[in-house]
Design a protein around this motif. Sequence first.
Motif, PDB file in Angstrom:
ATOM      1  N   ASN A   1      31.044  42.979  51.581  1.00  0.00           N
ATOM      2  CA  ASN A   1      31.299  43.698  52.893  1.00  0.00           C
ATOM      3  C   ASN A   1      30.471  43.756  53.831  1.00  0.00           C
ATOM      4  O   ASN A   1      30.359  43.513  55.038  1.00  0.00           O
ATOM      5  CB  ASN A   1      31.876  45.184  52.601  1.00  0.00           C
ATOM      6  CG  ASN A   1      32.826  45.823  53.629  1.00  0.00           C
ATOM      7  OD1 ASN A   1      32.268  46.626  54.289  1.00  0.00           O
ATOM      8  ND2 ASN A   1      33.681  45.176  54.063  1.00  0.00           N
ATOM      9  N   SER A   2      29.016  44.188  53.535  1.00  0.00           N
ATOM     10  CA  SER A   2      28.024  44.043  54.721  1.00  0.00           C
ATOM     11  C   SER A   2      27.478  42.667  54.835  1.00  0.00           C
ATOM     12  O   SER A   2      27.143  42.502  55.855  1.00  0.00           O
ATOM     13  CB  SER A   2      26.976  45.198  54.147  1.00  0.00           C
ATOM     14  OG  SER A   2      26.162  44.464  52.949  1.00  0.00           O
ATOM     15  N   ALA A   3      27.480  41.744  53.999  1.00  0.00           N
ATOM     16  CA  ALA A   3      27.163  40.215  54.186  1.00  0.00           C
ATOM     17  C   ALA A   3      28.141  39.817  55.225  1.00  0.00           C
ATOM     18  O   ALA A   3      27.688  39.200  56.228  1.00  0.00           O
ATOM     19  CB  ALA A   3      27.218  39.575  53.208  1.00  0.00           C
ATOM     20  N   ALA A   4      29.513  40.323  55.183  1.00  0.00           N
ATOM     21  CA  ALA A   4      30.419  39.572  56.261  1.00  0.00           C
ATOM     22  C   ALA A   4      30.361  40.508  57.278  1.00  0.00           C
ATOM     23  O   ALA A   4      30.368  39.604  58.575  1.00  0.00           O
ATOM     24  CB  ALA A   4      31.807  40.015  55.649  1.00  0.00           C
ATOM     25  N   ALA A   5      29.701  41.643  57.455  1.00  0.00           N
ATOM     26  CA  ALA A   5      29.781  42.319  58.855  1.00  0.00           C
ATOM     27  C   ALA A   5      28.259  41.669  59.443  1.00  0.00           C
ATOM     28  O   ALA A   5      28.199  41.231  60.595  1.00  0.00           O
ATOM     29  CB  ALA A   5      29.221  43.692  58.507  1.00  0.00           C
ATOM     30  N   GLN A   6      27.067  41.480  58.500  1.00  0.00           N
ATOM     31  CA  GLN A   6      26.070  40.744  59.058  1.00  0.00           C
ATOM     32  C   GLN A   6      26.402  39.364  59.711  1.00  0.00           C
ATOM     33  O   GLN A   6      26.115  38.882  60.881  1.00  0.00           O
ATOM     34  CB  GLN A   6      24.914  40.669  58.137  1.00  0.00           C
ATOM     35  CG  GLN A   6      23.684  40.248  58.460  1.00  0.00           C
ATOM     36  CD  GLN A   6      23.182  41.116  59.507  1.00  0.00           C
ATOM     37  OE1 GLN A   6      22.793  42.451  59.081  1.00  0.00           O
ATOM     38  NE2 GLN A   6      22.599  40.939  60.585  1.00  0.00           N
TER      39      GLN A   6
ATOM     40  N   SER B   1      26.322  48.393  59.261  1.00  0.00           N
ATOM     41  CA  SER B   1      25.773  49.789  59.244  1.00  0.00           C
ATOM     42  C   SER B   1      24.668  49.999  58.527  1.00  0.00           C
ATOM     43  O   SER B   1      24.497  49.265  57.214  1.00  0.00           O
ATOM     44  CB  SER B   1      26.896  50.866  58.423  1.00  0.00           C
ATOM     45  OG  SER B   1      26.254  51.541  57.620  1.00  0.00           O
ATOM     46  N   PRO B   2      23.318  50.486  58.871  1.00  0.00           N
ATOM     47  CA  PRO B   2      22.460  50.792  58.226  1.00  0.00           C
ATOM     48  C   PRO B   2      22.479  51.512  56.866  1.00  0.00           C
ATOM     49  O   PRO B   2      21.796  51.225  55.807  1.00  0.00           O
ATOM     50  CB  PRO B   2      21.297  51.529  59.028  1.00  0.00           C
ATOM     51  CG  PRO B   2      21.903  51.322  60.363  1.00  0.00           C
ATOM     52  CD  PRO B   2      23.276  51.051  60.442  1.00  0.00           C
ATOM     53  N   ALA B   3      23.442  52.538  56.964  1.00  0.00           N
ATOM     54  CA  ALA B   3      23.790  53.245  55.678  1.00  0.00           C
ATOM     55  C   ALA B   3      24.288  52.402  54.388  1.00  0.00           C
ATOM     56  O   ALA B   3      23.945  52.600  53.352  1.00  0.00           O
ATOM     57  CB  ALA B   3      24.564  54.345  56.013  1.00  0.00           C
ATOM     58  N   GLN B   4      25.167  51.542  55.060  1.00  0.00           N
ATOM     59  CA  GLN B   4      25.788  50.556  53.963  1.00  0.00           C
ATOM     60  C   GLN B   4      24.694  49.830  53.476  1.00  0.00           C
ATOM     61  O   GLN B   4      24.827  49.346  52.119  1.00  0.00           O
ATOM     62  CB  GLN B   4      27.072  49.855  54.568  1.00  0.00           C
ATOM     63  CG  GLN B   4      27.653  49.154  53.564  1.00  0.00           C
ATOM     64  CD  GLN B   4      28.867  48.252  54.215  1.00  0.00           C
ATOM     65  OE1 GLN B   4      28.737  47.616  55.313  1.00  0.00           O
ATOM     66  NE2 GLN B   4      29.744  48.034  53.394  1.00  0.00           N
ATOM     67  N   ALA B   5      23.858  49.077  54.281  1.00  0.00           N
ATOM     68  CA  ALA B   5      22.834  48.223  53.865  1.00  0.00           C
ATOM     69  C   ALA B   5      21.988  49.139  52.758  1.00  0.00           C
ATOM     70  O   ALA B   5      21.369  48.538  51.778  1.00  0.00           O
ATOM     71  CB  ALA B   5      22.026  47.779  55.137  1.00  0.00           C
ATOM     72  N   ARG B   6      21.671  50.343  53.004  1.00  0.00           N
ATOM     73  CA  ARG B   6      21.031  50.961  52.228  1.00  0.00           C
ATOM     74  C   ARG B   6      21.268  51.340  50.694  1.00  0.00           C
ATOM     75  O   ARG B   6      20.846  51.060  49.734  1.00  0.00           O
ATOM     76  CB  ARG B   6      20.698  52.619  52.724  1.00  0.00           C
ATOM     77  CG  ARG B   6      19.250  52.617  53.635  1.00  0.00           C
ATOM     78  CD  ARG B   6      18.872  54.224  53.862  1.00  0.00           C
ATOM     79  NE  ARG B   6      19.868  54.915  54.398  1.00  0.00           N
ATOM     80  CZ  ARG B   6      20.174  55.285  55.709  1.00  0.00           C
ATOM     81  NH1 ARG B   6      19.463  54.341  56.329  1.00  0.00           N
ATOM     82  NH2 ARG B   6      21.191  55.900  56.047  1.00  0.00           N
ATOM     83  N   LEU B   7      22.880  51.459  50.819  1.00  0.00           N
ATOM     84  CA  LEU B   7      23.623  51.502  49.404  1.00  0.00           C
ATOM     85  C   LEU B   7      23.514  50.149  48.833  1.00  0.00           C
ATOM     86  O   LEU B   7      23.120  50.437  47.652  1.00  0.00           O
ATOM     87  CB  LEU B   7      25.012  51.820  49.994  1.00  0.00           C
ATOM     88  CG  LEU B   7      25.592  53.115  49.876  1.00  0.00           C
ATOM     89  CD1 LEU B   7      27.196  53.028  49.844  1.00  0.00           C
ATOM     90  CD2 LEU B   7      25.054  54.037  49.030  1.00  0.00           C
TER      91      LEU B   7
END
Length: 362
Positions: free
Chosen positions: A242-247, A262-268
Amino acid sequence: MFNTETRIGVCGAGAMGAGIAQVAAQAGHNVVVLDRDDAALARGRESLQKGAAALLKRGKIDAAEADALVSRVSWTLDVGALAGAGLVIEAIVEDAAIKHALYVQLESVMDSSAVLATNTSSLSVSSLAEGLARPPQFLGLHFFNPAPIMKLVEVVSGVDSDPAIAAAARALMQRWGKVAVNARDVPGFIVNRVARPFYGEGWRALEEDAGDAATLDFLYRDLAGFRMGPLELGDLIGHDINSAAAQSIFDAYDGRTRFAPSPAQARLVAAGRLGRKSGRGVYDYSDDAEKPAPNFVETDRQSAPGMLAVGPDTAALQSLLKAAGIQFEMKQHIEPGFAEIDNVVVGFCDGRSAGALAAAFQ
Ligand SMILES: NC(=O)c1ccc[n+]([C@@H]2O[C@H](COP(=O)([O-])OP(=O)(O)OC[C@H]3O[C@@H](n4cnc5c(N)ncnc54)[C@H](O)[C@@H]3O)[C@@H](O)[C@H]2O)c1
């Protein structure tokens, strides 16, 4: 151009490929599924068997048809087995170089009239077509996961895709029981583009401490009518994906803030908390974990506010209230954009924060 006699090739026996093979076989086609990995083929075959068993259990097909469905699909490690397919749908790993290498092999065995489609979620169809022998015969057919259940298919035309082939592919998808929509070859196509702000706002609300995760998901799910909230859905999809798609969509739109990851999602992701598949994401999925409850105050009907009053010139609101069976009265002094519940003034959302609305009211 395509009919039930058309042999369908599917490349990749993973989550999407196995599902697409089931959809095509259910529609009566003979299907050949190619993978580079024997174990993946075995998993794909098992997934098809489970799919057929589920249809049988739900009474959608009888036992003979369940057997026929499974036997219409063959599984192979040999690209040559795709010769004779009128349509090949590629659903292998999301890597342009690996996809290209496969296309070269496919073109050497496919008929010159056959159509090649990609199920890519995030790569440009036009750029995947570059270097192909027959770019007009290449397009995107973007299924959603799980393919046998999800109705939508985006038919994505690249710069060189032949409109007649896109129209035929769209008609075929409709015959497969899908809702097919034409999409332009823009980053995220339609669905992944409009879904980004859904996830993004959920994460921003969490980062800005507008509520805890369980409350935010509850608001989306139980009050706004989404099937799942953005945070729990991220846990299901996997935050790495999901975060790769966002990026990638953020980058493709040159950093437009509404697509900001989201930085918070990247931290997860960095912490290995990928969601359900790793046992923990936003939520903890271990057996003894307590499910966090949303934080809200339930109103009981007895103590619900008494009388709602609206101002003049609120015909649309009044008809909605009438349709919902909600009693109200009209008071001349109530200004546009406000209502009263007993003696409490309520301002309607108009993009301003609650604080700014309150300040404007005074
Ligand atoms: N998973 C989703 O929710 C989803 C939704 C829509 C679209 N997609 C897209 O579908 C495609 C496949 O995704 P997936 O989730 O099914 O992946 P997956 O990892 O489950 O499966 C991919 C399969 O491709 C095989 N493979 C890799 N390289 C190959 C090659 N050169 N030749 C033959 N087989 C090869 C792998 O062995 C694997 O079995 C990707 O392009 C992805 O972006 C995925």
